[in-house]
Enzyme design. Structure first.
Site, PDB file in Angstrom:
ATOM      1  N   GLN A 179      -4.933  -1.444   9.394  1.00  0.00           N
ATOM      2  CA  GLN A 179      -4.854  -2.815   8.896  1.00  0.00           C
ATOM      3  C   GLN A 179      -5.486  -3.785   9.892  1.00  0.00           C
ATOM      4  OE1 GLN A 179      -3.727  -3.701   5.850  1.00  0.00           O
ATOM      5  NE2 GLN A 179      -4.079  -5.859   6.223  1.00  0.00           N
TER       6      GLN A 179
ATOM      7  N   LYS B 268       0.840  -1.204   0.000  1.00  0.00           N
ATOM      8  CA  LYS B 268       0.000   0.000   0.000  1.00  0.00           C
ATOM      9  C   LYS B 268       0.872   1.251   0.000  1.00  0.00           C
ATOM     10  CE  LYS B 268      -3.663  -2.568   2.278  1.00  0.00           C
ATOM     11  NZ  LYS B 268      -4.336  -2.946   3.520  1.00  0.00           N
TER      12      LYS B 268
ATOM     13  N   ASP C 168     -11.145   2.420   3.601  1.00  0.00           N
ATOM     14  CA  ASP C 168     -11.477   0.992   3.568  1.00  0.00           C
ATOM     15  C   ASP C 168     -12.982   0.781   3.374  1.00  0.00           C
ATOM     16  OD1 ASP C 168      -9.504  -0.995   3.734  1.00  0.00           O
ATOM     17  OD2 ASP C 168      -9.107  -0.557   5.839  1.00  0.00           O
TER      18      ASP C 168
END
Ligand code: GUN
Length: 304
Positions: free
Chosen positions: A98, A54, A121
């Protein structure tokens, strides 16, 4: 029939290139540089690999990118306080924490603190709600399902009336994938570990999305002739043929047998994974554009 392999890696590279160009335009026109913060807690090796990819993609897109790697012993309070400071940081448009988080941290509490407009997200209940109530255009939509939808549309065009089976009911993939396919007027079935006669359920599908985390579970004789198969699985299995102690990455679909039936199929690796990361960049650009008062871009159309 032998399926077309969907080259997610190539599509994702093209998408990142378009995003980088659009990012540059945004900087030139408004002075706003899209900014993303990725937070990782603990030492999970797979998570570390994802987070590194990422960061790399963000730099390639010329985004402002920061990473916060915190020890597994980080308290919930410390993590919440970091998220709060990122919420208040005007140079950050996207925040990604995460998952999974260590057991002593309440995941829901952390995800709910992220400002919905920075939730790249798409896991905040506000974004989940917007997606499922038909206001998808106002939401930030989870990256893996978005990437899968772009690939399905490239294979099939209009998805109206198609029958789709999503195997897996996670909040990260299965549920938002089903919501997206429903918003495209598919007839959607969510299958999971308690589903009876799973092979028969899958045999009815024009679109199969496998997101269960079971190596090579979906077999070719489950696949309807001409179906599009999208494999979200990332399973590391032993590969003694490569030498002692070696491993390899496989999906949730038994690629070789499924490729004999499908019209299109994603490989693992090189299918869904790179698209997920490209869509994270897309969401970050979307968040930055919205913060600057600009309209959303249509990333599928940008790909042409
Ligand atoms: N863990 C596995 N997939 C994801 C994802 O898409 N986002 C985050 N934040 N964590 C994950």
């Amino acid at each position: 029939m032998s399926a077309m392999r969907i080259d997610g890696k190539a599509i994702a590279a093209e998408l990142r290139e378009k995003i980088a160009l659009e990012g540059k335009k945004l900087i030139d026109e408004t002075g706003v540089t899209p900014g993303i913060a990725v937070v990782i807690v603990g030492e999970d090796p797979a998570s570390k690999v994802y987070v590194a990819s990422k960061g790399k993609a963000a730099l390639e897109c010329n985004f402002h990118s920061v990473e916060h790697a915190l020890p597994a012993t980080t308290s919930e309070e410390e993590l919440l306080s970091l998220v709060q400071s990122l919420n208040e940081d005007a140079s950050i448009h996207g925040i990604l924490v995460q998952l999974p988080l260590p057991d002593h941290i309440d995941e829901g509490k952390v995800l709910e603190l992220i400002l919905p407009e920075k939730d790249v997200d798409g896991f905040h209940p506000i974004n989940v709600g917007l997606l499922t109530t038909g206001a998808r255009d106002k939401a930030l939509v989870p990256c893996t399902p978005s990437g899968c939808l772009i690939m399905a549309r490239r294979c099939l065009g209009d998805l109206n009336g198609k029958s789709a089976v999503v195997i897996g009911r996670s909040n990260i993939v299965g549920k938002p994938m089903a919501a997206l396919l429903l918003s495209e007027n598919c007839t959607v079935t969510i299958a999971h570990s308690r589903t009876k006669n799973l092979p028969d359920v899958v045999r009815g599908a024009d679109i199969v999305v496998a997101a269960v985390g079971r190596p090579q579970m979906v077999k070719g004789d489950w696949i309807k002739e001409g179906a599009v198969v999208l494999d979200v699985g990332m399973n590391r299995i032993a590969a003694p043929e490569r030498g002692e102690g070696k491993t390899r990455l496989v999906g949730d679909v038994d690629y070789d047998s499924a490729a004999e039936k499908a019209s299109h199929i994603t490989p693992v690796p090189g299918g869904v994974g790179p698209m997920t990361i490209a869509l994270l960049m897309a969401n970050t650009l979307t968040a930055a554009r919205r913060a600057a008062g600009l309209e959303d871009l249509d990333y599928a159309a940008l790909l042409g």
